[in-house]
Design an enzyme around this catalytic site. Sequence first.
Site, PDB file in Angstrom:
ATOM      1  N   THR A   1      23.789  13.695  -0.151  1.00 42.47           N
ATOM      2  CA  THR A   1      22.495  14.398  -0.179  1.00 42.47           C
ATOM      3  C   THR A   1      22.660  15.923  -0.177  1.00 42.47           C
ATOM      4  O   THR A   1      23.487  16.461   0.562  1.00 42.47           O
ATOM      5  CB  THR A   1      21.663  13.967   1.048  1.00 42.47           C
ATOM      6  OG1 THR A   1      21.547  12.538   1.041  1.00 42.47           O
ATOM      7  CG2 THR A   1      20.291  14.601   1.062  1.00 42.47           C
TER       8      THR A   1
ATOM      9  N   ARG B   1      33.943  17.595 -13.459  1.00 44.92           N
ATOM     10  CA  ARG B   1      33.257  18.358 -14.516  1.00 44.92           C
ATOM     11  C   ARG B   1      34.230  19.372 -15.119  1.00 44.92           C
ATOM     12  O   ARG B   1      34.363  19.485 -16.336  1.00 44.92           O
ATOM     13  CB  ARG B   1      32.024  19.059 -13.940  1.00 44.92           C
ATOM     14  CG  ARG B   1      30.903  18.091 -13.614  1.00 44.92           C
ATOM     15  CD  ARG B   1      29.776  18.713 -12.813  1.00 44.92           C
ATOM     16  NE  ARG B   1      28.625  17.794 -12.781  1.00 44.92           N
ATOM     17  CZ  ARG B   1      27.643  17.871 -11.882  1.00 44.92           C
ATOM     18  NH1 ARG B   1      27.652  18.821 -10.947  1.00 44.92           N
ATOM     19  NH2 ARG B   1      26.650  17.006 -11.900  1.00 44.92           N
TER      20      ARG B   1
ATOM     21  N   HIS C   1      29.220  23.498  -2.530  1.00 44.70           N
ATOM     22  CA  HIS C   1      28.723  22.818  -3.733  1.00 44.70           C
ATOM     23  C   HIS C   1      27.494  23.581  -4.208  1.00 44.70           C
ATOM     24  O   HIS C   1      26.370  23.222  -3.960  1.00 44.70           O
ATOM     25  CB  HIS C   1      28.339  21.378  -3.405  1.00 44.70           C
ATOM     26  CG  HIS C   1      27.840  20.623  -4.601  1.00 44.70           C
ATOM     27  ND1 HIS C   1      28.528  20.572  -5.785  1.00 44.70           N
ATOM     28  CD2 HIS C   1      26.710  19.892  -4.774  1.00 44.70           C
ATOM     29  CE1 HIS C   1      27.844  19.851  -6.652  1.00 44.70           C
ATOM     30  NE2 HIS C   1      26.734  19.422  -6.064  1.00 44.70           N
TER      31      HIS C   1
HETATM   32  O1  TXD Z   1      27.533  16.434  -5.655  1.00 40.73           O
HETATM   33  C1  TXD Z   1      26.558  16.196  -4.939  1.00 40.73           C
HETATM   34  N1  TXD Z   1      26.680  16.044  -3.610  1.00 40.73           N
HETATM   35  C2  TXD Z   1      25.178  16.052  -5.589  1.00 40.73           C
HETATM   36  C3  TXD Z   1      24.190  15.419  -4.645  1.00 40.73           C
HETATM   37  C4  TXD Z   1      25.232  15.370  -6.900  1.00 40.73           C
HETATM   38  C5  TXD Z   1      24.080  14.816  -7.406  1.00 40.73           C
HETATM   39  C6  TXD Z   1      22.870  14.541  -6.597  1.00 40.73           C
HETATM   40  N2  TXD Z   1      22.887  15.173  -5.296  1.00 40.73           N
HETATM   41  C7  TXD Z   1      21.876  14.778  -4.322  1.00 40.73           C
HETATM   42  O2  TXD Z   1      21.975  13.396  -3.973  1.00 40.73           O
HETATM   43  C8  TXD Z   1      20.460  14.939  -4.785  1.00 40.73           C
HETATM   44  O3  TXD Z   1      20.091  16.309  -4.785  1.00 40.73           O
HETATM   45  C9  TXD Z   1      19.746  14.132  -3.736  1.00 40.73           C
HETATM   46  O4  TXD Z   1      19.600  14.894  -2.567  1.00 40.73           O
HETATM   47  C10 TXD Z   1      20.715  12.977  -3.463  1.00 40.73           C
HETATM   48  C11 TXD Z   1      20.322  11.687  -4.097  1.00 40.73           C
HETATM   49  O5  TXD Z   1      20.214  11.831  -5.481  1.00 40.73           O
HETATM   50  P1  TXD Z   1      19.563  10.621  -6.331  1.00 40.73           P
HETATM   51  O6  TXD Z   1      19.572  11.035  -7.754  1.00 40.73           O
HETATM   52  O7  TXD Z   1      20.160   9.302  -5.936  1.00 40.73           O
HETATM   53  O8  TXD Z   1      18.060  10.669  -5.817  1.00 40.73           O
HETATM   54  P2  TXD Z   1      16.983   9.472  -5.847  1.00 40.73           P
HETATM   55  O9  TXD Z   1      17.176   8.612  -7.056  1.00 40.73           O
HETATM   56  O10 TXD Z   1      15.654  10.123  -5.589  1.00 40.73           O
HETATM   57  O11 TXD Z   1      17.400   8.591  -4.585  1.00 40.73           O
HETATM   58  C12 TXD Z   1      17.189   9.055  -3.299  1.00 40.73           C
HETATM   59  C13 TXD Z   1      16.663   7.850  -2.506  1.00 40.73           C
HETATM   60  C14 TXD Z   1      15.275   7.381  -2.983  1.00 40.73           C
HETATM   61  O12 TXD Z   1      15.349   6.020  -3.398  1.00 40.73           O
HETATM   62  C15 TXD Z   1      14.375   7.576  -1.785  1.00 40.73           C
HETATM   63  O13 TXD Z   1      13.415   6.546  -1.607  1.00 40.73           O
HETATM   64  C16 TXD Z   1      15.394   7.519  -0.662  1.00 40.73           C
HETATM   65  O14 TXD Z   1      16.519   8.253  -1.160  1.00 40.73           O
HETATM   66  N3  TXD Z   1      14.893   8.127   0.551  1.00 40.73           N
HETATM   67  C17 TXD Z   1      15.240   7.687   1.767  1.00 40.73           C
HETATM   68  N4  TXD Z   1      16.087   6.700   2.123  1.00 40.73           N
HETATM   69  C18 TXD Z   1      16.219   6.517   3.445  1.00 40.73           C
HETATM   70  N5  TXD Z   1      15.562   7.232   4.389  1.00 40.73           N
HETATM   71  C19 TXD Z   1      14.713   8.217   4.042  1.00 40.73           C
HETATM   72  N6  TXD Z   1      14.036   8.928   4.974  1.00 40.73           N
HETATM   73  C20 TXD Z   1      14.522   8.487   2.669  1.00 40.73           C
HETATM   74  N7  TXD Z   1      13.757   9.378   1.984  1.00 40.73           N
HETATM   75  C21 TXD Z   1      14.011   9.142   0.694  1.00 40.73           C
END
Ligand code: TXD
Length: 319
Positions: free
Chosen positions: A120, A152, A176
């Site tokens: 995240t 990358r 990052h």
């Molecule tokens: O290199 C890196 N670290 C980055 C990180 C690379 C790419 C993406 N990066 C981050 O990963 C991005 O900025 C996000 O903060 C996370 C997740 O990316 P993703 O593309 O998987 O986002 P999604 O598809 O929105 O998935 C996030 C899920 C979604 O299904 C929400 O319902 C859930 O998180 N969500 C939760 N789960 C549990 N508990 C809570 N409170 C919650 N809130 C949202």
Amino acid sequence: MARNKIALIGAGQIGGTLALLAAQKELGDVVLFDVVEDMPAGKALDLAQTGPVEGYNATLTGTNDYAAIEGADVVIVTAGVPRKPGMSRDDLIGINTGVVKTVGENIKKYAPNAFVIVITNPLDVMVAVMQKVTGFKPERVVGMAGVLDSARFRLFLAEEFKVSVEDVTAFVLGGHGDTMVPLVRYSTVAGIPLPDLVKMGWTTQERLDAIVQRTRDGGAEIVKLLKTGSAFYAPAASAIQMAESYLKDQRRLLPCAAYLTGQYGVNGLYVGVPVIIGRNGVEKIVEIELDADEKAMFDKSVSAVRALCQVVNGMGQVQ
Ligand code: TXD
């Protein structure tokens, strides 16, 4: 011997891809958790039905109940919100700090012996929040970013040199974000350092500088193209490489956000550095020699991470 258990907190774009990769590599049984009702169960069922076709032996379940992650060996956290075009990773800090705090409390309760990989964003801060909230030894809480950023960098270099991605190694240090430090001197094609390849006429310094900048902008480039959401295939593959090194005690040397206690002149901060990951989590933090320019860029990145940590501390959500 019982199979490993991998808990994926966040079953979104990256979470679903993590589940498929973990199953294909038979790293263990997978539990997908999300707050969206039933969605993780739907993805898990779809992934389980993929098993007979792919031939992988792994149980995949989805849940909205944290109790289902009980006893997980590895927890990979993507819970939170991703960027939208025009947003910086740092813009996510308010929302995602609260999310990661709740996630950490539940990991502490249900998976107290897990190796935790945080994805995240803003990554360097979210991994620090995770370690603080769980209270786990820092060796067992790491952030995934450097493996993605160096992947990358490696791709762009492989395209520049028209060589296999398998023979390109790359180092990326620091946070990052825009201040990440792709290290040209420590990046090679089959062991030939990039500066030598410039001398050999394989490329020019200008083209290398452009590749470094494209690596820094790697996330934003994809966000701009996708328009909704951010990269998820390479981030998932990168985190799975870290999880596999832990579960199989491979002792891979990978760039990860790890907790520094004096290394690189930094104390009490998570930032991207080369580490060895084995069965104890971070087995070793590798201190490479930095020249004056590299050190200056690294220190700039450290300052950027510290500033973000101040923002979180100022919000008072995490004691
Ligand atoms: O290199 C890196 N670290 C980055 C990180 C690379 C790419 C993406 N990066 C981050 O990963 C991005 O900025 C996000 O903060 C996370 C997740 O990316 P993703 O593309 O998987 O986002 P999604 O598809 O929105 O998935 C996030 C899920 C979604 O299904 C929400 O319902 C859930 O998180 N969500 C939760 N789960 C549990 N508990 C809570 N409170 C919650 N809130 C949202």
